[in-house]
Design a protein around this motif. Structure first.
Motif, short mmCIF file in Angstrom:
data_model
loop_
_atom_site.label_atom_id
_atom_site.label_comp_id
_atom_site.label_asym_id
_atom_site.label_seq_id
_atom_site.Cartn_x
_atom_site.Cartn_y
_atom_site.Cartn_z
N UNK A 18 0.82 -1.21 0.00
CA UNK A 18 0.00 0.00 0.00
C UNK A 18 0.85 1.26 0.00
N UNK A 19 2.15 1.13 -0.21
CA UNK A 19 3.03 2.29 -0.18
C UNK A 19 3.05 3.02 -1.51
N UNK A 20 4.00 3.95 -1.67
CA UNK A 20 4.09 4.74 -2.91
C UNK A 20 4.54 3.88 -4.08
N UNK A 21 4.37 4.43 -5.26
CA UNK A 21 4.70 3.70 -6.50
C UNK A 21 6.15 3.96 -6.91
N UNK A 22 6.77 2.92 -7.43
CA UNK A 22 8.08 3.05 -8.07
C UNK A 22 7.86 3.22 -9.57
N UNK A 23 8.72 4.00 -10.20
CA UNK A 23 8.57 4.33 -11.61
C UNK A 23 9.66 3.59 -12.39
N UNK A 24 9.26 2.97 -13.50
CA UNK A 24 10.18 2.21 -14.34
C UNK A 24 10.00 2.63 -15.80
N UNK A 25 11.06 2.41 -16.56
CA UNK A 25 11.01 2.57 -18.01
C UNK A 25 11.15 1.18 -18.61
N UNK A 26 10.15 0.76 -19.39
CA UNK A 26 10.11 -0.58 -19.96
C UNK A 26 10.18 -0.46 -21.48
N UNK A 27 11.10 -1.22 -22.06
CA UNK A 27 11.24 -1.25 -23.52
C UNK A 27 10.55 -2.48 -24.07
N UNK A 28 9.72 -2.25 -25.09
CA UNK A 28 9.00 -3.34 -25.75
C UNK A 28 9.46 -3.43 -27.19
N UNK A 35 11.29 -6.17 -26.05
CA UNK A 35 12.28 -6.95 -25.29
C UNK A 35 11.87 -7.14 -23.84
N UNK A 36 11.14 -6.16 -23.25
CA UNK A 36 10.79 -6.25 -21.85
C UNK A 36 11.87 -5.74 -20.91
N UNK A 37 12.93 -5.12 -21.44
CA UNK A 37 14.00 -4.59 -20.60
C UNK A 37 13.45 -3.51 -19.68
N UNK A 38 13.83 -3.58 -18.38
CA UNK A 38 13.28 -2.68 -17.36
C UNK A 38 14.42 -1.87 -16.75
N UNK A 39 14.18 -0.57 -16.56
CA UNK A 39 15.15 0.31 -15.91
C UNK A 39 14.42 1.19 -14.92
N UNK A 40 14.88 1.19 -13.65
CA UNK A 40 14.24 1.97 -12.61
C UNK A 40 14.54 3.45 -12.76
N UNK A 41 13.51 4.28 -12.54
CA UNK A 41 13.65 5.73 -12.63
C UNK A 41 13.53 6.43 -11.28
N UNK A 42 13.00 5.75 -10.27
CA UNK A 42 12.87 6.37 -8.95
C UNK A 42 11.57 5.97 -8.29
N UNK A 43 11.32 6.57 -7.11
CA UNK A 43 10.12 6.28 -6.33
C UNK A 43 9.39 7.57 -6.03
N UNK A 44 8.07 7.56 -6.17
CA UNK A 44 7.25 8.73 -5.92
C UNK A 44 6.88 8.81 -4.44
#
Length: 363
Positions: free
Chosen positions: A20-30, A32-41
């Motif tokens: 129930x905490x804050x959301x983390x933000x990711x950048x996902x490339x399609x 391929x599904x490659x994921x890179x973290x951008x930070x937490x709100x």
């Protein structure tokens, strides 16, 4: 090749919350599904959509307040207030500068045009039907090919399947020829890729979150791409616009130094010798005349016939007679003079004798 790859890749902003905490933000490339973290709100965000003209993401927090993010996942300051109509919204997409979200059996459109007088207010409401499919669509994305919203409908038991939603009428239909997906809690992140396929991510299925690729060409192909830990809430904003490729400036060619012009050669005057002009240092040699070009004609000089006169002696040179020649000339002159006087004396003697004889006869 590079331009084609850039068009095929779809990068999307994705928000996830495990509890129930804050959301983390990711950048996902399609795809391929490659994921890179951008930070937490600092809040939990859901029902997000991407505005290409503004290059920003809009979504909703738990209080129904509109939240804006840039493409780097950073929260932006917008004048939004909590709304009870938007408090339980899930799916979201931006259509024509309106954030369209699903809240229960309705589609609500929020004006996200900063120049509008109703910026961040609910400006339209559309009811979804039939109810069973409409209540289980947890995310959708706009398909530019036909203008419909594509999502995944899930049930407590059985399989899930792709559906379309007409944003103007609220009609929900199954996608013909599309394959089925495994059932589960929800498909919280749905994106229509640039390759025309539907990419859907399940929130929780056997304690994991799985990304699937669903073909929309009628083949019914469904492929598993990536598996990650399960999450509580999940949403995706759609394909981000491709930033323009800035070509490096071409090197400026160095200016070619202009050849130094040769000094003009004065025309040749008759009887005046020409002094050769030395070449200018660093100047290229003068090109030879074309082989087929005839030599220039000599200037024609008109000659006027005048009576022959003895030219005056030159002032630049003094004529000196040779001494030997002058001596010989003087000797010859003396001999001639002596002969003349001798001859005169003989004539006088002869004349005097003749006169004497003549006088003697008369006596």
């Amino acid at each position: 090749m590079i331009d084609l790859l850039a068009v095929a890749v779809c990068s999307t902003i994705q928000v996830e919350a495990v509890h129930h905490g804050p959301s983390a933000v990711y950048l996902v490339d399609l795809p391929s599904g490659a994921v890179r973290g951008l930070g937490t709100l600092d809040v939990r965000v859901n029902a997000i959509g991407y505005s290409a003209p503004q290059d920003r993401v809009y979504g909703l927090d738990d209080d129904g307040r509109v939240v804006a993010l840039d493409r780097a996942g950073r929260r932006l300051d917008v004048p939004s207030r909590p709304s009870h109509l938007l408090r339980h919204a899930t799916a979201g997409v931006v259509v024509g500068e309106r954030l369209v979200v699903r809240s229960g059996p309705r589609l609500l459109a929020v004006d996200v045009n900063p120049n509008s007088g109703r910026y961040l207010e609910v400006v339209q409401e559309t009811w979804l039907w039939p109810a069973p499919e409409a209540f289980t669509v947890d995310d959708f994305d706009l398909n530019p090919a036909d203008g419909l919203l594509y999502g995944v409908a899930t049930f407590s038991h059985g399989h899930a399947y792709p559906v379309t939603i007409d944003p103007s009428s609220g009609k929900v239909r199954k996608v013909p020829g599309a394959g089925r997906l495994p059932g589960g809690d929800a498909y919280g992140a749905v994106v229509v890729g640039r390759d025309g396929a539907l990419y859907a991510t399940n929130n929780r299925e056997d304690r994991r979150s799985t990304l699937y690729r669903v073909a929309l060409d009628g083949s019914g192909a469904v492929a598993e791409i990536l598996t990650r830990p399960a999450v509580r809430t999940l949403d995706a904003a759609g394909c981000l616009s491709v930033p323009p490729v800035v070509e490096p400036p071409e090197p400026t060619p160095e200016p070619t130094p202009e050849p130094t012009p040769e000094p003009p050669i004065p025309p040749q005057q008759p009887g005046v010798p020409q002094v050769p002009v030395p070449p200018v240092p660093g100047a290229p040699p003068a090109p030879p005349p074309p082989p087929d070009q005839p030599p220039p004609d000599e200037p024609t000089t008109t000659t006027t016939t005048e009576p022959a006169t003895t030219p005056p002696p030159s002032k630049s040179r003094i004529a000196v007679a040779e001494p030997r020649a002058e001596e010989v000339t003087s000797i010859n002159r003396n001999v001639r003079d002596q002969r003349r006087w001798g001859l005169v004396a003989i004539l006088l003697i002869l004349g005097a004798g003749a006169l004497a004889r003549q006088n003697a006869r008369h006596r």
